[in-house]
Write a protein that holds these residues in place. Sequence first.
Motif, PDB file in Angstrom:
ATOM      1  N   ASP A  42     -45.843  -7.466  36.249  1.00 22.92           N
ATOM      2  CA  ASP A  42     -47.061  -6.755  35.852  1.00 22.92           C
ATOM      3  C   ASP A  42     -46.777  -5.279  35.548  1.00 22.92           C
ATOM      4  OD1 ASP A  42     -48.519  -8.998  36.103  1.00 22.92           O
ATOM      5  OD2 ASP A  42     -49.394  -8.506  38.059  1.00 22.92           O
ATOM      6  N   SER A  97     -48.040  -4.274  20.460  1.00 19.89           N
ATOM      7  CA  SER A  97     -47.726  -4.613  21.853  1.00 19.89           C
ATOM      8  C   SER A  97     -47.181  -6.031  21.984  1.00 19.89           C
ATOM      9  CB  SER A  97     -48.901  -4.386  22.801  1.00 19.89           C
ATOM     10  OG  SER A  97     -50.108  -4.403  22.144  1.00 19.89           O
ATOM     11  N   MET A  99     -45.488  -1.370  28.946  1.00 27.68           N
ATOM     12  CA  MET A  99     -45.550  -1.602  27.489  1.00 27.68           C
ATOM     13  C   MET A  99     -46.900  -1.136  26.943  1.00 27.68           C
ATOM     14  SD  MET A  99     -43.985  -5.406  27.158  1.00 27.68           S
ATOM     15  CE  MET A  99     -42.514  -5.893  28.027  1.00 27.68           C
ATOM     16  N   ARG A 153     -38.346  -9.339  25.829  1.00 24.98           N
ATOM     17  CA  ARG A 153     -37.853 -10.558  26.496  1.00 24.98           C
ATOM     18  C   ARG A 153     -36.567 -11.057  25.850  1.00 24.98           C
ATOM     19  NH1 ARG A 153     -42.572 -14.762  28.015  1.00 24.98           N
ATOM     20  NH2 ARG A 153     -42.717 -14.901  25.774  1.00 24.98           N
ATOM     21  N   VAL A 184     -41.852 -11.211  32.987  1.00 21.05           N
ATOM     22  CA  VAL A 184     -42.224  -9.812  32.785  1.00 21.05           C
ATOM     23  C   VAL A 184     -43.183  -9.438  33.913  1.00 21.05           C
ATOM     24  CG1 VAL A 184     -43.196  -8.103  31.196  1.00 21.05           C
ATOM     25  CG2 VAL A 184     -42.070 -10.134  30.271  1.00 21.05           C
ATOM     26  N   TYR A 226     -43.504  -6.902  23.595  1.00 21.80           N
ATOM     27  CA  TYR A 226     -43.365  -7.880  24.676  1.00 21.80           C
ATOM     28  C   TYR A 226     -42.323  -8.949  24.314  1.00 21.80           C
ATOM     29  CZ  TYR A 226     -45.152 -11.166  28.249  1.00 21.80           C
ATOM     30  OH  TYR A 226     -45.287 -12.022  29.320  1.00 21.80           O
ATOM     31  N   ALA A 229     -45.191  -5.007  32.132  1.00 23.76           N
ATOM     32  CA  ALA A 229     -46.169  -5.306  31.066  1.00 23.76           C
ATOM     33  C   ALA A 229     -47.104  -4.098  30.884  1.00 23.76           C
ATOM     34  CB  ALA A 229     -46.964  -6.554  31.422  1.00 23.76           C
ATOM     35  N   GLU A 230     -47.482  -3.517  32.031  1.00 27.27           N
ATOM     36  CA  GLU A 230     -48.362  -2.349  31.975  1.00 27.27           C
ATOM     37  C   GLU A 230     -47.647  -1.165  31.311  1.00 27.27           C
ATOM     38  OE1 GLU A 230     -50.741  -0.181  35.440  1.00 27.27           O
ATOM     39  OE2 GLU A 230     -50.602  -2.360  35.645  1.00 27.27           O
TER      40      GLU A 230
END
Length: 307
Positions: A220, A247, A226, A255, A218, A251, A223-224
Amino acid sequence: MDLGRARDVVSAIRSAVRTYYAGNDEALDTALAAILAEGHVLLEGPPGVGKTTLAKLLAQAMGGQFKRVQMTSDLLPSDVIGAMVWDQAKGEFRFRPGPIFANVVLVDELNRATPRTQSALLEAMAEGQVTVDVNTHQLPRPFLVIATQVPRDTGGVFPLTATQVDRFAAKVEVGAPRKEEELKIIRMADELMSPQIKAVASLKDMVEAQEAVKRIRVDDSVAEYMVNIIDELRRSNLAEPLSVRASLWLYRMSRAKALMEGRDFVTPDDVKAVALPVLRHRVAVSEGLSPDSLIRSVLERVPVPRG
Ligand SMILES: Nc1ncnc2c1ncn2[C@@H]1O[C@H](COP(=O)(O)OP(=O)(O)OP(=O)(O)O)[C@@H](O)[C@H]1O
């Protein structure tokens, strides 16, 4: 197991379940993603729309065991998780596992159980193990709970608290089938008396696929993305605060979705694809608003990272 093989295992299970399950894709895909992400699913909808069928077929397809627990107000925690019983022949106490010791467990009408029994189940789900007296017993792997609920306004229910609902990775609402689905269902009337499919994968395959999900990358920026979605939701005047579990499950489920799509990295589209089932049960909105419409409007507002 490499990611390509893990994807093949999951798509073989998906096709096998599809032999007899004629319901919507969201229920099937969310259940598969939840197994991969080691989460559990709330499946809500009217009676007789294939919830049991889906759970049973999923277990069969991965060569696992299926069990169904009908929750009632007189069910004790030990009726669900298991209890120590006296073994006359051996002259000692032994653990008798409860019905949640299976790979796919359909917990029917969860909110009919008392809070004590609900907590015992939810604790076992979160920990993947059961503790009775001082002894701990591991639940099988994979372990998927699919729970249904009766409507809140039905008499004699013990509504789950927001914290309890938050423990589920995802929630799907299944409705009556579309006309073409229903046509397919009645054409299978004889087979559906007792649907049987052959295992197309093993439990070991599924556990390895669960491990493979943890290797999905994932970036950055994703992820940000999300976290930005969750942040924007928090700013939307929710009736209840949104926990960090939101969150975390976004995540994990993203995936799992990427693996199902055959990629070794998560795209913003994977996040969007799981956002509704992962978030809708955590978003308590004021009257007149639906969680889905709020989540959709947040997804429209939050800038999508460029790849
Ligand atoms: N989407 C579906 N695909 C295949 N069969 C279905 C579907 N929906 C309903 N059926 C058939 O209708 C009958 C009832 O379905 P099932 O028991 O799976 O529903 P349910 O949602 O678990 O209902 P209940 O809450 O009453 O237990 C079964 O014979 C099942 O095969």
